[in-house]
Scaffold this active site. Structure first.
Site, PDB file in Angstrom:
ATOM      1  N   HIS A 172       0.811  -1.210   0.000  1.00 60.11           N
ATOM      2  CA  HIS A 172       0.000   0.000   0.000  1.00 60.11           C
ATOM      3  C   HIS A 172       0.850   1.267   0.000  1.00 60.11           C
ATOM      4  O   HIS A 172       2.029   1.260   0.370  1.00 60.11           O
ATOM      5  CB  HIS A 172      -0.949  -0.007   1.190  1.00 60.11           C
ATOM      6  CG  HIS A 172      -2.085  -0.969   1.042  1.00 60.11           C
ATOM      7  ND1 HIS A 172      -3.116  -1.081   1.951  1.00 60.11           N
ATOM      8  CD2 HIS A 172      -2.363  -1.872   0.060  1.00 60.11           C
ATOM      9  CE1 HIS A 172      -3.961  -2.005   1.556  1.00 60.11           C
ATOM     10  NE2 HIS A 172      -3.526  -2.497   0.410  1.00 60.11           N
ATOM     11  N   GLU A 174       0.777   3.964   1.862  1.00 55.99           N
ATOM     12  CA  GLU A 174       1.272   4.433   3.155  1.00 55.99           C
ATOM     13  C   GLU A 174       2.510   3.647   3.586  1.00 55.99           C
ATOM     14  O   GLU A 174       3.475   4.223   4.099  1.00 55.99           O
ATOM     15  CB  GLU A 174       0.173   4.299   4.217  1.00 55.99           C
ATOM     16  CG  GLU A 174      -1.099   5.083   3.904  1.00 55.99           C
ATOM     17  CD  GLU A 174      -2.114   4.268   3.123  1.00 55.99           C
ATOM     18  OE1 GLU A 174      -3.316   4.560   3.242  1.00 55.99           O
ATOM     19  OE2 GLU A 174      -1.710   3.331   2.383  1.00 55.99           O
ATOM     20  N   CYS A 198      -5.864   1.263   5.658  1.00 59.07           N
ATOM     21  CA  CYS A 198      -6.437   0.018   6.173  1.00 59.07           C
ATOM     22  C   CYS A 198      -5.814  -0.320   7.524  1.00 59.07           C
ATOM     23  O   CYS A 198      -4.925   0.376   8.012  1.00 59.07           O
ATOM     24  CB  CYS A 198      -6.191  -1.118   5.180  1.00 59.07           C
ATOM     25  SG  CYS A 198      -4.446  -1.613   5.083  1.00 59.07           S
ATOM     26  N   CYS A 201      -1.892  -0.929   7.423  1.00 63.43           N
ATOM     27  CA  CYS A 201      -1.129   0.323   7.334  1.00 63.43           C
ATOM     28  C   CYS A 201      -1.254   1.122   8.626  1.00 63.43           C
ATOM     29  O   CYS A 201      -0.290   1.770   9.056  1.00 63.43           O
ATOM     30  CB  CYS A 201      -1.615   1.156   6.151  1.00 63.43           C
ATOM     31  SG  CYS A 201      -1.138   0.480   4.540  1.00 63.43           S
TER      32      CYS A 201
END
Length: 249
Positions: A172, A174, A198, A201
């Site tokens: 992801h 992040e 999410c 993360c």
């Protein structure tokens, strides 16, 4: 992409908003036929003003049974009045530093949005921008497959069994922003991301000492990973807020 008339321009304002601020509120009625009040923009471009006069004349000619010969002195007089209008031009608005300067939130979120365009994800492109307590950018990331991999080796579907979807294989935005930073101590840093993080993360952000998360979209708000994310972030006293400015892309 096709032409976009609402293409953003300066300081978080769209071009149409700037033009509306530079539009003269005065109206003039030329002395020929029953032409309605004409509205002219004083954007500093002579051809724009000339075209407005020409359009008004052409409109009158098309709506009249007799040929109209507008008085040259009348047009010259109106042109002079428009040019003397006190309304600000686009150029003057752009020169206004307070008007055209981006806020920190606008600056960082737009960088996150721009970063998302590096993603090869066919469905959702996500970008993240990591900022320290002194408003310095210390990392950026976007969602994508692992470094050096062949994307054709992995599924890109969101549907079907988990193991046969893209989700087990994508890093992801992040997480990539955290991995890309060269700064070890991230205490009191902020993360700007185009999608609410999410739960996975969120755990990484909490562990690295991120104190605030500013997000653009929360479209997965009711999905279990994001419910868990909010629970984690709340427990760790991480501030979360939705970005309310403009995206200039």
């Amino acid at each position: 992409m096709g032409e976009r008339n609402d293409m953003p321009s300066w300081g978080g304002y769209t071009l149409s908003e700037i033009e509306s601020k530079s539009k003269c509120e005065c109206s003039y009625t030329p002395n020929f036929s029953s032409n309605p009040d004409c509205h002219y923009e004083t954007d500093g471009l002579g051809n724009v003003i000339s075209n407005n006069f020409k359009n008004a004349i052409d409109s009158e000619k098309s709506n009249s049974s007799t040929e109209i010969q507008p008085n040259t002195d009348t047009l010259n007089s109106l042109s002079s009045m428009v040019m003397k209008c006190e309304c600000p031009t686009v150029e003057e608005l752009v020169k206004d530093r307070d008007y055209c300067r981006l806020s920190w939130d606008e600056y960082f979120m737009n960088i996150a949005a721009l970063t998302s365009f590096r993603s090869k994800d066919k469905n959702t492109k996500v970008g993240a921008c990591l900022v320290d307590s002194h408003n310095r950018i210390i990392g950026c990331g976007y969602n994508g497959f692992i470094k050096g991999s062949n994307i054709d080796d992995f599924p890109d579907s969101r549907d079907g069994e988990w193991i046969n979807s893209k989700y087990p294989y994508v890093v992801h935005a992040e997480a990539n922003a955290l991995l890309n930073t060269t700064v070890f101590d991230l205490a009191n840093s902020k993360m700007y991301c185009t999608l609410f993080p999410c739960n996975e993360c969120a755990k990484l952000l909490i562990q690295k000492g991120i104190s605030e998360i500013i997000y653009l979209s929360d479209k997965h708000h009711d999905d279990p990973p994001y419910i868990a994310s909010r629970k984690l972030l709340s427990s760790a006293n991480v501030i979360t807020r939705q970005y309310e400015g403009d995206i200039l892309l």
